[in-house]
Write a protein that holds these residues in place. Structure first.
Motif, PDB file in Angstrom:
ATOM      1  N   ASN A   1       0.827  -1.216   0.000  1.00 24.27           N
ATOM      2  CA  ASN A   1       0.000   0.000   0.000  1.00 24.27           C
ATOM      3  C   ASN A   1       0.861   1.268   0.000  1.00 24.27           C
ATOM      4  O   ASN A   1       0.565   2.235  -0.715  1.00 24.27           O
ATOM      5  CB  ASN A   1      -0.934   0.014   1.213  1.00 24.27           C
ATOM      6  CG  ASN A   1      -1.996  -1.059   1.125  1.00 24.27           C
ATOM      7  OD1 ASN A   1      -2.358  -1.487   0.022  1.00 24.27           O
ATOM      8  ND2 ASN A   1      -2.515  -1.501   2.260  1.00 24.27           N
TER       9      ASN A   1
ATOM     10  N   SER B   1       1.092   4.164  -2.943  1.00 25.17           N
ATOM     11  CA  SER B   1       0.904   5.578  -2.609  1.00 25.17           C
ATOM     12  C   SER B   1       2.080   6.433  -3.080  1.00 25.17           C
ATOM     13  O   SER B   1       1.897   7.513  -3.664  1.00 25.17           O
ATOM     14  CB  SER B   1       0.710   5.733  -1.099  1.00 25.17           C
ATOM     15  OG  SER B   1       0.599   7.087  -0.736  1.00 25.17           O
TER      16      SER B   1
ATOM     17  N   ASN C   1       2.139   9.463  -6.081  1.00 21.31           N
ATOM     18  CA  ASN C   1       2.610  10.825  -5.804  1.00 21.31           C
ATOM     19  C   ASN C   1       3.660  11.285  -6.812  1.00 21.31           C
ATOM     20  O   ASN C   1       3.738  12.471  -7.135  1.00 21.31           O
ATOM     21  CB  ASN C   1       3.201  10.914  -4.389  1.00 21.31           C
ATOM     22  CG  ASN C   1       2.139  10.807  -3.312  1.00 21.31           C
ATOM     23  OD1 ASN C   1       0.965  11.103  -3.562  1.00 21.31           O
ATOM     24  ND2 ASN C   1       2.529  10.369  -2.126  1.00 21.31           N
TER      25      ASN C   1
END
Length: 859
Positions: free
Chosen positions: A813, A817, A821
């Motif tokens: 996870n 993420s 970004n």
């Protein structure tokens, strides 16, 4: 110059000299006393003037011009302010006395040294206590212009009032007060009455006078109580200002007793002033009566309600009434609370009714009108303290209770029709209500987000986007006062709805830019084109798929540069600099490389021409070659065609020249991008045809024969079938038909025959025959998009490796993420998982043996 209130000490003038006027009044704290005396000055005997001495406020001084006969002087009752009062024992300096006058005064004093020096105008006589100071000497002993001191002393005997003076004077004052209260004429002069009050106060009768005046005022007000209780509300409203202490009659009473108010009352802090006493009596006996008070407030509220309903009322009457209540200090407790309650009830009902009956613009104008009316009431007759709660009440009931309903009912309509004035008014009104701007902001965001990009209008979609952006920008600037919250919300909403169709907006924006930068675009001047590019860049910032834009923009830019269709090199470079500023140098490095290739190609062609001249190579064909770096330009599929021997020979010459200067390079000819200028002869005359390389190969065949079929042309030129059909269609079925097709039709079919059109006519000498542009097929678009996705995979792989190399160990996870970004384009989670699996297979990373949801970097 002499001090005010004292005469100059002039001696009797000689017979030939005119008499000088002399002031007669000296202010003391004693009553009015007359004391005639005889005295001699320079041997002449005269009678003293009658001097009136009083302790009244400063008054205008009378002057006497008589030098030999007695004259009477009196004090004027008109009050005049003097900055400094003369007190007993105070010294008064006379400056600049005449020398002759001083000598005459000294001679008269030598006859009787025990007597006091007298002044010709009566200032220095004994009754007034005006004498020369012991230490001052005589005038003869002083130098001309020296200051002399005089001392004012008390009366030796205290003045007394005549018998019955107090009673008679009070009777006069009482009659005057009653006449004023009853609005009848006054028998006595106001100056006389003022002087009478002053005399009584000077003889310690102030306390009794104050009590008597209070009793008279109290009796008058008591007499009105019963009548007030029986009057209807509006009648009370109409007569209250007459009885109110702030009326003209009460001001007159206070003016008569002004001396009492400024001496006795001022010295006794426990006593209210005459003004406050009137207010206190009126409040205690009239307004404090609950029945009278209730009827008065009812009458005032009734008048205000009538005015709100559009009737004309006496506003000056309301102003007097409310000023009276304010002076009586019962405005807030008795009136303001009930007034605000009635206002709240009225506008609550009105808001509910009008929201159902009227459209939003009409309702907003009504609310604005009501707010202006209430603000005017505050200015005209209400107290300033009422302004804030009154306006807040109106805003709450007409706006605050209907914020959401107003926006749901009419905001979309106002925005769609671009009602600038109504939107400005809406924002101004909502800004007055707490939370109003925030509610408007939410509806503003929703309006932009639900804007639908037309799927069936791809050609006009970008222009519609630009128009919509201009519209919302204008609304923010003019209507929403350039509020930063609305600007930021607009940007977020634009970003949301534009990217509902992934990649398509980026592609269409690139094509829109191409249409504006292409030669032949006469829609705008250079300045307008620059502004248009700035607007496009604003839309460009909102799209996620900037790499898709780059791919399509690069393909269109290549066509413009190679075919020479660019409208302006300056405009091209300006757009490039905008992209570089927005996305960085890496984004535009390939595009800049394309421009460099074109500039280098020009230099190479100059050298090639010099080479051709030096080699003395014969030929009437002028060759121009553009050297393209494969990494900068779009990928083109090479197509082998059968060129004429002359062209092949020129290609070999250029190849020898170029490789001789740049060893180790490989040249690959792109025939699809070539173009030529042919000289042709028709019956009408000679023409020059500007055509593509494929059109050139077809036309040159008709130098060898009169008629050819489709299959023969295909075999001779080696052009791919679909490309050949479009080429023949442009030559035989377009506007400039240099070939004739049999049978005649718009499309080229198998078995069609073509021949040269000797009867070809055209008004121009050089004719540009455009190649029939094959519409971009779904496959070509898909291939361009596929190349973009392939490039994205490399970027995803690089981002994942870069993150894992820095973090060494990371959960699934957190890795997802971090990747999101860093990437500048949207990625589906499934695609991201595929890239992770690919990197695991290639040993860039591995799953943790104990925890399958965690990854480890493999060095």
């Amino acid at each position: 110059m002499f001090p005010t209130g004292l005469s100059s000490p002039n001696p009797p003038p000689p017979p030939t000299q005119e008499a000088r006027p002399a002031a007669t009044d000296v202010k003391t704290d004693s009553g009015n006393i007359t004391s005639p005396k005889k005295r001699k000055i320079n041997g002449s005997e005269r009678e003293d003037t009658t001097d009136t001495i009083s302790s009244s406020p400063p008054k205008t001084l009378n002057s006497s011009s008589s030098s030999s006969s007695s004259s009477s002087s009196s004090c004027s009752p008109t009050p005049v302010h003097i900055q400094k009062k003369l007190r007993f024992e105070d010294s008064v300096d006379f400056i600049g006395l005449d020398v002759k006058m001083a000598e005459e005064a000294a001679a008269s004093c030598s006859n009787n040294k025990s007597k006091a020096m007298f002044l010709s105008a009566g200032v220095g006589h004994h009754a007034n206590g005006l004498t020369k100071t012991a230490g001052s000497g005589t005038f003869s002993n002083s130098k001309p212009g020296a200051a002399k001191k005089l001392v004012i002393k008390n009366f030796k005997e205290k003045p007394k009032l005549p018998e019955n003076y107090t009673q008679e004077t009070w009777q006069k004052l009482k009659e005057a007060v009653e006449a004023i209260q009853n609005s009848t004429s006054i028998k006595y002069n106001l100056e006389e009455l003022y002087q009478a009050v002053e005399n009584l106060c000077s003889h310690k009768i102030s306390a009794k006078l104050y009590k008597q005046l209070r009793a008279v005022c109290e009796d008058h007000i008591k007499a009105q109580i019963d009548q007030f209780r029986e009057y209807p509300s509006l009648f009370i409203v109409n007569i209250s200002p007459i009885l109110c202490p702030n009326s003209i009659s009460q001001i007159m009473i206070r003016s008569i007793f002004l001396f009492l108010d400024r001496t006795y009352v001022l010295q006794n802090s426990m006593l209210p002033s005459i003004w406050d006493m009137g207010l206190e009596l009126f409040r205690f006996y009239i307004i404090s009566d609950l029945k009278v008070q209730s009827k008065t407030i009812d009458g005032i509220l009734l008048l205000i309600e009538r005015e709100r309903n559009g009737e004309a009322i006496d506003r000056s009457l309301l102003r007097s009434l409310l000023s009276m209540l304010s002076d009586l200090q019962i405005y807030q407790d008795s009136f303001e609370q009930r007034f605000l309650e009635e206002t709240n009830r009225l506008y609550a009902a009105e808001g509910q009714r009008l929201m159902q009956e009227r459209e939003v613009p009409e309702y907003l104008h009504h609310v604005n009108k009501r707010l202006e009316e209430e603000a005017d009431r505050v200015i005209t007759y209400l107290d300033q303290s009422t302004q804030k709660p009154l306006i807040a009440t109106v805003e709450k009931q007409l706006l605050g209770e209907h914020l959401t309903a107003t926006l749901q009912k009419g905001l979309t309509h106002l925005l769609d029709e671009n009602r600038i004035q109504d939107l400005s008014l809406l924002y101004q009104l909502f800004s007055r209500v707490r939370g109003g701007v925030q509610v408007l902001l939410q509806h503003w965001i929703e309006y932009i987000k639900v804007y639908i990009l037309p799927h069936d209008k791809n050609k006009t979609m970008v222009q519609e986007l630009l128009d919509f952006k201009d519209k919302v920008d204008h609304i923010i600037d003019v209507c929403f006062m350039k509020n930063e919250k609305f600007v930021n919300a607009m940007k977020e909403a634009f970003e949301t709805f534009i990217n509902k169709r992934p990649n398509k907006p980026a592609e269409l924006i690139a094509k829109h830019v191409d249409s504006k930068l292409r030669a032949g675009n006469k829609e705008a001047t250079d300045e307008e084109l620059e502004k248009m590019l700035d607007k496009i860049m604003i839309i460009f910032r909102f799209i996620y798929g900037k790499d898709v834009f780059e791919a399509f923009y690069k393909k269109d830019l290549a066509k413009r540069l190679l075919v020479g269709k660019s409208a302006s090199v300056d405009a091209e470079k300006s757009m490039l600099s905008k992209l570089k500023h927005e996305c960085g140098a890496a984004f535009t490095s390939k595009l800049e490389g394309m421009f460099k290739d074109m500039e280098l190609s020009k230099d190479i062609m100059v050298q090639f021409k010099q080479y051709m001249q030096c080699q003395n190579i014969p030929g009437n064909i002028e060759l121009t070659v553009n050297i393209l770096t494969m990494g900068y330009w779009p990928t083109y599929v090479p197509m082998e065609v059968h060129l004429p021997p002359e062209m092949v020979r020129l290609q070999e010459i250029f190849k020898t020249f170029y490789l001789g200067k740049h060893s180790g390079r490989k040249l690959q000819w792109q025939s699809t991008l070539g173009h030529c200028v042919l000289k042709a002869e028709f019956k009408e005359g000679k023409k020059e045809l500007q055509v593509s390389l494929f059109q050139t190969l077809v036309l040159l065949m008709f130098n060898e024969g009169e008629e050819f079929t489709l299959e023969e042309i295909k075999l001779a030129t080696g052009i791919e079938d679909s490309e050949l059909r479009r080429t023949l269609q442009s030559l035989a079925c377009g506007k400039a038909r240099v070939l004739t097709k049999i049978p005649k039709s718009k499309d080229v079919e198998d078995g069609d025959k073509f021949s040269c059109n000797d009867d070809f006519k055209h008004k121009l000498f050089r004719i540009k025959i455009n190649q029939i542009q094959m519409k971009e097929t779904v496959e070509e678009q898909a291939s361009t998009t596929e190349r973009v996705f392939q490039d994205r995979q490399y970027q995803i792989d690089a981002a994942i490796v870069r993150i894992m190399k820095m973090r060494k160990t990371l959960s699934h996870n957190l890795l997802m993420s971090e990747v999101y970004n860093q990437l500048k384009f949207p990625v589906k989670p499934a695609d991201l998982k595929k890239r992770i699996e690919s990197l695991i297979d290639r040993d860039y990373m591995e799953r943790d043996k104990e925890n399958s949801n965690q990854y480890n970097y493999v060095a």
